[in-house]
Design a protein around this motif. Sequence first.
Motif, short mmCIF file in Angstrom:
data_model
loop_
_atom_site.label_atom_id
_atom_site.label_comp_id
_atom_site.label_asym_id
_atom_site.label_seq_id
_atom_site.Cartn_x
_atom_site.Cartn_y
_atom_site.Cartn_z
N ALA A 55 0.80 -1.23 0.00
CA ALA A 55 0.00 0.00 0.00
C ALA A 55 0.83 1.27 0.00
CB ALA A 55 -0.96 0.00 1.18
N ASP A 56 2.09 1.21 0.44
CA ASP A 56 2.94 2.40 0.37
C ASP A 56 4.00 2.26 -0.72
OD1 ASP A 56 4.74 0.60 1.45
OD2 ASP A 56 4.79 1.54 3.42
N ASP A 57 3.94 1.19 -1.51
CA ASP A 57 4.88 0.88 -2.58
C ASP A 57 6.33 0.83 -2.11
OD1 ASP A 57 4.87 0.03 -5.31
OD2 ASP A 57 5.92 1.87 -5.84
N GLY A 58 6.52 0.53 -0.84
CA GLY A 58 7.87 0.30 -0.34
C GLY A 58 8.68 1.53 -0.01
N VAL A 59 8.03 2.69 0.09
CA VAL A 59 8.73 3.92 0.47
C VAL A 59 7.91 4.66 1.53
CG1 VAL A 59 9.36 6.25 -0.30
CG2 VAL A 59 10.07 4.27 -1.61
N VAL A 60 8.58 5.07 2.59
CA VAL A 60 7.95 5.82 3.67
C VAL A 60 8.46 7.26 3.62
CG1 VAL A 60 7.76 6.08 6.18
CG2 VAL A 60 7.72 3.79 5.14
N ILE A 61 7.54 8.21 3.57
CA ILE A 61 7.88 9.63 3.60
C ILE A 61 7.41 10.20 4.93
CG2 ILE A 61 7.66 11.89 2.49
CD1 ILE A 61 9.02 9.76 0.75
N ALA A 62 8.32 10.79 5.68
CA ALA A 62 7.99 11.28 7.02
C ALA A 62 8.43 12.72 7.22
CB ALA A 62 8.65 10.40 8.08
N ARG A 63 7.56 13.50 7.86
CA ARG A 63 7.92 14.84 8.33
C ARG A 63 8.09 14.77 9.84
NH1 ARG A 63 6.89 19.61 5.30
NH2 ARG A 63 7.81 20.59 7.14
N GLY A 64 8.88 15.68 10.35
CA GLY A 64 9.09 15.74 11.79
C GLY A 64 10.20 16.71 12.11
N LEU A 65 10.75 16.57 13.30
CA LEU A 65 11.86 17.42 13.73
C LEU A 65 13.11 16.57 13.90
CD1 LEU A 65 10.13 19.66 16.44
CD2 LEU A 65 10.50 20.18 14.01
N GLN A 81 10.13 -6.13 -2.42
CA GLN A 81 10.77 -6.16 -3.73
C GLN A 81 12.22 -5.69 -3.67
OE1 GLN A 81 9.25 -7.19 -6.89
NE2 GLN A 81 7.93 -8.13 -5.36
N GLY A 82 12.91 -6.04 -2.58
CA GLY A 82 14.32 -5.69 -2.44
C GLY A 82 14.59 -4.19 -2.47
N GLY A 83 13.58 -3.40 -2.07
CA GLY A 83 13.75 -1.95 -2.08
C GLY A 83 13.79 -1.36 -3.47
N SER A 84 13.30 -2.10 -4.46
CA SER A 84 13.38 -1.64 -5.85
C SER A 84 12.51 -0.40 -6.06
CB SER A 84 12.97 -2.75 -6.81
OG SER A 84 11.64 -3.17 -6.53
N ILE A 85 12.94 0.43 -7.03
CA ILE A 85 12.27 1.70 -7.28
C ILE A 85 11.40 1.59 -8.53
CG2 ILE A 85 12.61 4.14 -7.80
CD1 ILE A 85 13.38 3.31 -4.96
N GLY A 86 10.11 1.83 -8.34
CA GLY A 86 9.17 1.85 -9.44
C GLY A 86 8.60 3.24 -9.63
N GLU A 87 7.54 3.32 -10.41
CA GLU A 87 6.96 4.63 -10.73
C GLU A 87 6.49 5.36 -9.47
OE1 GLU A 87 3.48 6.51 -13.62
OE2 GLU A 87 3.28 4.46 -12.89
N VAL A 88 5.73 4.67 -8.61
CA VAL A 88 5.15 5.31 -7.45
C VAL A 88 6.18 5.57 -6.36
CG1 VAL A 88 3.48 5.02 -5.57
CG2 VAL A 88 2.84 4.45 -7.92
N SER A 89 6.96 4.55 -6.02
CA SER A 89 7.95 4.71 -4.95
C SER A 89 8.97 5.78 -5.32
CB SER A 89 8.66 3.39 -4.66
OG SER A 89 9.28 2.87 -5.82
N GLY A 90 9.40 5.79 -6.58
CA GLY A 90 10.33 6.82 -7.02
C GLY A 90 9.73 8.21 -6.98
N ALA A 91 8.46 8.30 -7.41
CA ALA A 91 7.78 9.60 -7.40
C ALA A 91 7.62 10.13 -5.98
CB ALA A 91 6.41 9.47 -8.07
N LYS A 92 7.41 9.25 -5.02
CA LYS A 92 7.28 9.69 -3.63
C LYS A 92 8.59 10.31 -3.13
CE LYS A 92 5.02 7.10 -0.64
NZ LYS A 92 4.54 5.93 0.12
N ILE A 93 9.72 9.66 -3.44
CA ILE A 93 11.01 10.21 -3.01
C ILE A 93 11.29 11.53 -3.70
CG2 ILE A 93 13.50 9.81 -2.92
CD1 ILE A 93 12.88 6.80 -2.92
N ALA A 94 11.08 11.58 -5.02
CA ALA A 94 11.32 12.82 -5.77
C ALA A 94 10.43 13.94 -5.25
CB ALA A 94 11.09 12.59 -7.25
N ALA A 95 9.16 13.63 -4.99
CA ALA A 95 8.24 14.66 -4.50
C ALA A 95 8.63 15.17 -3.13
CB ALA A 95 6.81 14.10 -4.47
N ALA A 96 9.14 14.27 -2.27
CA ALA A 96 9.58 14.70 -0.94
C ALA A 96 10.74 15.68 -1.04
CB ALA A 96 9.99 13.48 -0.11
N THR A 118 18.29 -0.41 -1.47
CA THR A 118 17.65 -0.70 -2.75
C THR A 118 18.59 -1.37 -3.74
OG1 THR A 118 16.68 0.38 -4.71
CG2 THR A 118 18.17 1.70 -3.40
N GLY A 119 18.03 -2.28 -4.51
CA GLY A 119 18.79 -2.89 -5.58
C GLY A 119 18.74 -2.08 -6.86
N GLY A 120 18.03 -0.95 -6.84
CA GLY A 120 17.93 -0.10 -8.02
C GLY A 120 16.54 -0.14 -8.62
#
Length: 280
Positions: A55-65, A81-96, A118-120
């Motif tokens: 449900a989170d496509d293997g990436v957690v985005i967190a705000r805090g102090l 998936q071995g930390g692999s980067i797909g469309e959604v997980s990659g977009a979450k990191i880029a957007a953060a 990640t394996g890439g």
Amino acid sequence: MNAHDTFLARHSFIELTARERAQALLDPGTFRELLGPFDRLESPWLAMQNVVCQADDGVVIARGLLAGEPAVIAAIEPAFQGGSIGEVSGAKIAAALEMALGEFEAGRAIRPVVLFETGGVRLQEANLGLAAIAEIQAAIMALRSHVPVVGVIGGMVGCFGGMSLAAALCTELVMTRQARLGMNGPEVIEQEAGIEELDSGDRRLIWSMIGGEERVVVGLADALVEDDTDQVRAAVLAAFERGVPKRHRSEDVDGFIARLAQVNPDAIDPDTLRNLWGTS
């Protein structure tokens, strides 16, 4: 406290999930997840290939102090998936990272951290994953002129493929001894070139080549820490305290070319590389 007691007092960073790693780095009680599992922002492509989605496509985005300062953490989950980067997980990191850039452009400081594991690129979403990784790299480049972008490679998956280039673009890179960093993983090299080229089962050899200690010694990473959450957090905070350097490591193109010219590819091993490139 003796060495045995010190070991028992450690709290493993590697054994934590991505969500737990982000929580452990942020100040207590400040963790707030963005685009979490209940938002169900998952890959639209994996189910078509009979792969169970997350449900989170293997990436957690967190705000805090982080030490009292606003921070954003992008943490990759190695168990999916071995930390692999797909469309959604990659977009979450880029957007953060792009969100952090927007904060600076609005006059508000924020501390960005990427927890690599990640394996890439995800093979089921190859081109889409590659495009997302390019966006991540561009965001790091834009953001690091304002603030250090700090990367952490914990282990045991390591950091490979296009994401190894993203890690290299970070202002500072923290690695544990168990972490590994390289363009191609040992298993991929063995699969493509044969065991005569590289035995991926030779753990001593692999870690001597691409492990955290070796990468720090030869200057491809900046801080070596034990598998201890407090040490990881301290190294991340120290990187922010040092601030933006006058010149980032990845900008030293001529220096890297000069160093590569010292290497004889027909007669190279980890010890030789340390002697040629070693920083300590």
